[in-house]
Design an enzyme around this catalytic site. Structure first.
Site, PDB file in Angstrom:
ATOM      1  N   HIS A 272     -87.060  28.937 -76.536  1.00 23.90           N
ATOM      2  CA  HIS A 272     -87.832  29.068 -75.299  1.00 23.90           C
ATOM      3  C   HIS A 272     -89.283  29.379 -75.666  1.00 23.90           C
ATOM      4  CE1 HIS A 272     -83.756  30.507 -73.442  1.00 23.90           C
ATOM      5  NE2 HIS A 272     -83.798  29.198 -73.644  1.00 23.90           N
ATOM      6  N   LEU A 273     -90.009  28.365 -76.083  1.00 28.10           N
ATOM      7  CA  LEU A 273     -91.358  28.541 -76.629  1.00 28.10           C
ATOM      8  C   LEU A 273     -92.397  28.346 -75.523  1.00 28.10           C
ATOM      9  CD1 LEU A 273     -90.886  26.250 -79.786  1.00 28.10           C
ATOM     10  CD2 LEU A 273     -90.009  28.562 -79.395  1.00 28.10           C
TER      11      LEU A 273
END
Length: 547
Positions: free
Chosen positions: A473-474
């Site tokens: 989850h960048l």
């Protein structure tokens, strides 16, 4: 003759695919999308269980790795991202998770007009075709992306949820309601009829049928073209033959939707980034902006236990068991081939005084060797994972050179903030408690990872440093905020500060981490951006959901 379109979009992932569909809805508008990877023809992309095969397939993914981290015992962590039509939506875990109302209200409070919860909710709805129960004031029924409930039931999952209720964690019927995320239940997911429903299949393919969208695969962007401070086009090379270089031009806008890592790298090698970094790279400065900074990710740990008195996915995925599951899938019946990697959610809090959870947990009747998603264990197993909703540790993404084929420096600085350490340790204590409930006792055989010897906070933290990993989850490398915010790269219409004809539309613009997986929020951002790009009025806030 110049290769010219109204819009050039770089990246065909969740955001890029949504933009392709919305922009081509206008007659006479032409769009070109550049995708670094190939077409999405591999069958494992479309079978949900194929996730485990595609995640480590370099033909369809960027096999990024982080730099050695001080907070994770000097380890490097694989940080895979999609490199195929549909981007990471073609290889991700398919979970549909919006997060809490407060996530988006905090975006607006940072000076981003029109990004509060009531403002973004209509754009979540516009994408969504909710199939199942849910409040129609917050869910979309007529959208493009089918979102379904889990239909594969396993006794260990049911026992896990009953055990959670023993510990005071309520059953949550709809964690996407916007108001009540707390609780345990089944994830909603982008799966229908036994198949993954990627952004490419749901948004990009219909757009291509209009004849107004040109899709160029294996096209690796190597630089945004500028005339002064105006973006005019994109230079790109063939992904398998860098000697073949082309340029494509935009009459109206260039839109970067390459994902948090690649967006940062592309902007930097194009002259948009911190001046000191661009000087090191030998790139003329077009705009001195903090591109690549403010990087955040969810850092996840997984607790594994051996199972008794039940067959888990570990056994069902081999030999005769797998053959039986394939047969069920072909007949359209519930099967392990059509489930998300994380099936059960649990959202909980580390302090009793909290009104909303600060933890996200996952559970599946499956386990992987050494706790990493990849290769299933040889014994019956179950996994309970957890991560902190809003990590405080901040990292960066920085290009190493102007070579578009060289991976950038990715340094998340996992677990360097003391708050992150405290919250994750408390989360792991909760994960173990959930595996030791009375309801789960008939199926619990033994603690495997980290094992019963790990008990103190210090031991748990040491385990997290050694075995934790990314949740993929960048966010944050092209942060949204007003020009007075020195950490911001784009304004609240996602236009790059100080430049013309250039927007960023993907998870990199998120000002802070949502308390959720990032897939659905990325699509929401693209839906909202499409109205801005087309000069349309924003959708009206939904009645009856004001705070």
């Amino acid at each position: 003759m110049a290769d010219m379109f109204d819009y050039v979009i770089i990246g065909s992932g969740a955001a890029g695919s949504v933009l392709c569909r919305r922009l081509t809805e206008d007659p006479g508008v032409t769009v070109c999308v550049l995708e670094c990877g190939p077409a999405d023809r591999h069958p494992y992309i479309h079978i949900p269980a194929g996730f485990i095969k595609m995640l480590f397939n370099p033909g369809y993914t960027f096999q990024f790795q982080t730099e050695p981290g001080e907070g994770i015992k000097g380890r490097r962590i694989p940080t895979t991202q999609g490199r195929v039509l549909g981007g990471s939506s073609s290889i991700n875990g398919m979970v549909y998770n919006r997060g809490q109302r407060a996530d988006f209200d905090s975006w607006a409070q940072r000076g981003n007009r029109g990004w509060g919860y009531v403002d973004v909710l209509p754009y979540f709805q516009r994408s969504q075709k909710r199939i199942g129960s849910g409040d129609d004031r917050v869910h979309g029924r007529d959208g493009v992306l089918p979102i379904t409930d889990n239909d594969w039931i396993h006794p260990v999952m049911e026992a896990f949820m009953t055990g959670a209720q023993e510990l005071g964690i309520p059953r949550c019927q709809d964690y996407n309601s916007g108001d009540e995320q707390m609780g345990v239940g089944y994830f909603q997911r982008a799966i229908q009829g036994g198949y993954r429903r990627s952004a490419a299949r749901m948004f990009l393919y219909p757009a291509r049928e209009t004849g107004r969208l040109a899709v160029r695969t294996e096209a690796r962007a190597c630089g945004i073209l500028f005339e002064g401070t105006k973006a005019t086009g994109v230079g790109y090379v063939h992904d398998r033959d860098p000697s073949v270089r082309r340029e494509v031009f935009a009459r109206k806008e260039v839109i970067v939707s390459s994902g948090t890592v690649n967006t940062a790298k592309l902007l930097q090698i194009s002259g948009v980034g911190p001046a000191w970094l661009l000087q090191q790279l030998g790139v003329p400065v077009v705009a001195d902006l903090p591109v690549g900074e403010n990087f955040r990710d969810h850092y996840s740990t997984r607790i594994v236990a051996r199972v008794k008195n039940a067959r888990t996915i570990n056994e069902m995925a081999r030999g005769p068991g797998l053959a039986a599951q394939v047969a069920r899938w072909m007949l359209g019946r519930p099967s392990i081939l059509a489930v998300a990697p994380s099936i059960v959610h649990w959202f909980w809090k580390t302090e009793d005084t909290m009104r909303q959870p600060d933890l996200q947990g996952v559970f599946s009747p499956a386990s992987y060797k050494a706790g990493f998603v990849g290769l299933l264990d040889d014994y019956p197993g179950m996994t309970c994972g957890v991560w902190q909703h809003r990590p405080e540790s901040v990292g960066h993404v920085r290009a190493r050179s102007v070579n578009p084929f060289e991976d950038p420096v990715i340094q998340p600085n996992y677990l360097t903030d003391p708050m992150d350490q405290r919250v994750l340790v408390k989360g792991m204590h909760w994960a173990r408690r959930l595996l030791h409930t009375k309801a789960l006792e008939p199926y619990f055989a033994a603690d495997v990872l980290p094992g019963p010897a790990v008990r103190t906070d210090e031991e748990w933290l040491d385990y997290a440093r050694q075995y934790g990993s990314t949740a993929y989850h960048l966010i944050g490398t092209a942060r949204m905020g007003p020009v007075t915010d020195k950490t911001a790269v784009v304004d609240d219409e996602l236009r790059v500060h100080g430049l013309q004809g250039l927007r960023v539309v993907d998870a990199s613009v998120m000002p802070s981490m949502p308390s959720a997986n990032t897939y659905s929020s990325t699509m929401m951002i693209a839906e909202k951006a499409s109205d801005m790009i087309r000069g349309r009025e924003a959708l009206a806030p939904v009645e009856g959901v004001a705070a």
